[in-house]
Design a protein around this motif. Structure first.
Motif, short mmCIF file in Angstrom:
data_model
loop_
_atom_site.label_atom_id
_atom_site.label_comp_id
_atom_site.label_asym_id
_atom_site.label_seq_id
_atom_site.Cartn_x
_atom_site.Cartn_y
_atom_site.Cartn_z
N VAL A 112 0.81 -1.22 0.00
CA VAL A 112 0.00 0.00 0.00
C VAL A 112 0.85 1.27 0.00
O VAL A 112 0.60 2.18 -0.82
CB VAL A 112 -0.99 0.00 1.19
N PRO A 113 1.84 1.42 0.88
CA PRO A 113 2.64 2.66 0.84
C PRO A 113 3.36 2.88 -0.50
O PRO A 113 3.43 4.01 -1.00
CB PRO A 113 3.65 2.47 1.98
N ALA A 114 3.90 1.80 -1.09
CA ALA A 114 4.60 1.93 -2.37
C ALA A 114 3.65 2.35 -3.48
O ALA A 114 3.99 3.19 -4.33
CB ALA A 114 5.28 0.61 -2.73
N ILE A 115 2.45 1.79 -3.47
CA ILE A 115 1.45 2.18 -4.48
C ILE A 115 1.07 3.64 -4.28
O ILE A 115 0.95 4.41 -5.25
CB ILE A 115 0.21 1.27 -4.39
N ALA A 116 0.88 4.04 -3.03
CA ALA A 116 0.47 5.42 -2.74
C ALA A 116 1.50 6.44 -3.22
O ALA A 116 1.15 7.42 -3.89
CB ALA A 116 0.23 5.58 -1.24
N ILE A 117 2.78 6.22 -2.91
CA ILE A 117 3.78 7.22 -3.30
C ILE A 117 4.07 7.17 -4.79
O ILE A 117 4.39 8.19 -5.40
CB ILE A 117 5.09 7.09 -2.48
N ALA A 126 5.22 13.16 1.18
CA ALA A 126 5.16 12.91 2.62
C ALA A 126 3.74 12.56 3.06
O ALA A 126 3.53 11.66 3.87
CB ALA A 126 5.66 14.13 3.38
N THR A 127 2.76 13.26 2.50
CA THR A 127 1.37 12.99 2.86
C THR A 127 0.95 11.61 2.40
O THR A 127 0.32 10.85 3.16
CB THR A 127 0.44 14.05 2.25
N ALA A 128 1.26 11.25 1.16
CA ALA A 128 0.88 9.93 0.65
C ALA A 128 1.51 8.81 1.48
O ALA A 128 0.84 7.83 1.83
CB ALA A 128 1.30 9.80 -0.82
N LEU A 129 2.79 8.97 1.80
CA LEU A 129 3.48 7.92 2.55
C LEU A 129 2.93 7.77 3.96
O LEU A 129 2.54 6.67 4.37
CB LEU A 129 4.98 8.23 2.61
N TYR A 130 2.87 8.88 4.69
CA TYR A 130 2.49 8.77 6.09
C TYR A 130 0.98 8.60 6.28
O TYR A 130 0.55 8.01 7.28
CB TYR A 130 3.03 9.98 6.86
N ALA A 131 0.18 9.06 5.34
CA ALA A 131 -1.26 8.78 5.42
C ALA A 131 -1.51 7.29 5.21
O ALA A 131 -2.37 6.70 5.86
CB ALA A 131 -2.02 9.61 4.38
N SER A 132 -0.76 6.68 4.29
CA SER A 132 -0.91 5.24 4.10
C SER A 132 -0.45 4.47 5.33
O SER A 132 -1.09 3.49 5.74
CB SER A 132 -0.13 4.78 2.86
N PHE A 133 0.63 4.92 5.96
CA PHE A 133 1.06 4.29 7.22
C PHE A 133 -0.04 4.40 8.27
O PHE A 133 -0.31 3.45 9.01
CB PHE A 133 2.32 4.98 7.75
N ALA A 134 -0.67 5.58 8.36
CA ALA A 134 -1.72 5.79 9.36
C ALA A 134 -2.90 4.86 9.12
O ALA A 134 -3.47 4.30 10.07
CB ALA A 134 -2.18 7.25 9.34
#
Length: 233
Positions: free
Chosen positions: A99-104, A145-153
């Motif tokens: 998910v994080p890789a797809i998001a960024i 930064a938003t895409a990465l950390y929002a996906s982490f959240a």
């Protein structure tokens, strides 16, 4: 297995990449409005950038330099790789971990295509960082930064069972993109609307990536249950 992978790819196309094209179109449309018929917004935002420029101090120059680097491409990619590896090790769920890789990746593609299409000039202030070969709109640092950390959240909200730890991780994931946002404004890299649209881009891309995962998890679960039921029957 091949059929499942084909379904993963098809759903990624329809649930993330396809909507991403729409997001790109909306962002480009906003950019053309700001640089065209609504250029008064551009002039007002120049005054905001000038105010940040006047407020600079040596202390905050150093602090914001650190915050800005959180959104650097190499930091975003390195953080994504490490966290993805840990998630895969702990969960053995490649879709969840991806998910994080797809998001960024989605965010970066939309950002690069949009910034070259719009071509908005950066604020007329003295920048504190070398300008990358992209235009000001939207902010790539903030979007990444938003895409990465929002996906982490989103992943933390689903999988971390301990309440205090889940809240701590989510709070950290909310805070870091905001620090990057402030730093990019303070350091003269972007207008206010650049970072606002960057945040929106990152949030939408994180949501699309997570939505793909949730859909595939439900579909795979239903498929597995159907096979078990058929075998028992």
């Amino acid at each position: 297995m091949d059929r499942i992978h084909r379904e993963d790819g098809r759903d990624l196309l329809t649930r993330a990449i396809g909507p991403g094209v729409v997001v790109w179109g909306v962002i480009v449309g906003i950019g053309f409005l700001i640089t065209g018929p609504l250029s008064a917004i551009d002039r007002r935002e120049d005054s905001v950038a000038a105010a940040f420029n006047r407020s600079r101090t040596d202390l905050w120059d150093g602090i914001t330099d650190v915050w800005s680097r959180v959104g650097n491409t190499e930091i975003i990619i390195a953080t994504c790789v490490v966290v993805t590896a840990v998630l895969l090790w702990r969960t053995r769920d490649w879709r969840f971990s991806a998910v994080p890789a797809i998001a960024i990746s989605l965010q970066a593609t939309i950002f690069v295509l949009a910034t070259h299409t719009v071509g908005r000039v950066r604020p007329p202030v003295l920048p504190e960082d070398p300008s990358p070969p992209t235009s000001s709109f939207p902010s790539g640092h903030v979007g990444a930064a938003t895409a990465l950390y929002a996906s982490f959240a989103l992943l933390a909200a689903e999988r971390i069972e301990r309440t205090w730890l889940r809240r701590l991780v989510i709070a950290l994931c909310v805070t870091l993109p905001l620090l990057v946002t402030y730093a990019r404004l303070y350091r003269g890299a972007h207008h206010l609307s650049d970072v606002v649209v960057g945040i929106a881009n990152g949030l939408v891309c994180a949501g699309l990536a997570y939505g793909w995962y949730r859909h595939r998890a439900r579909s795979s679960g239903s498929s597995t249950r159907a096979k078990v039921h058929s075998a028992v029957g």
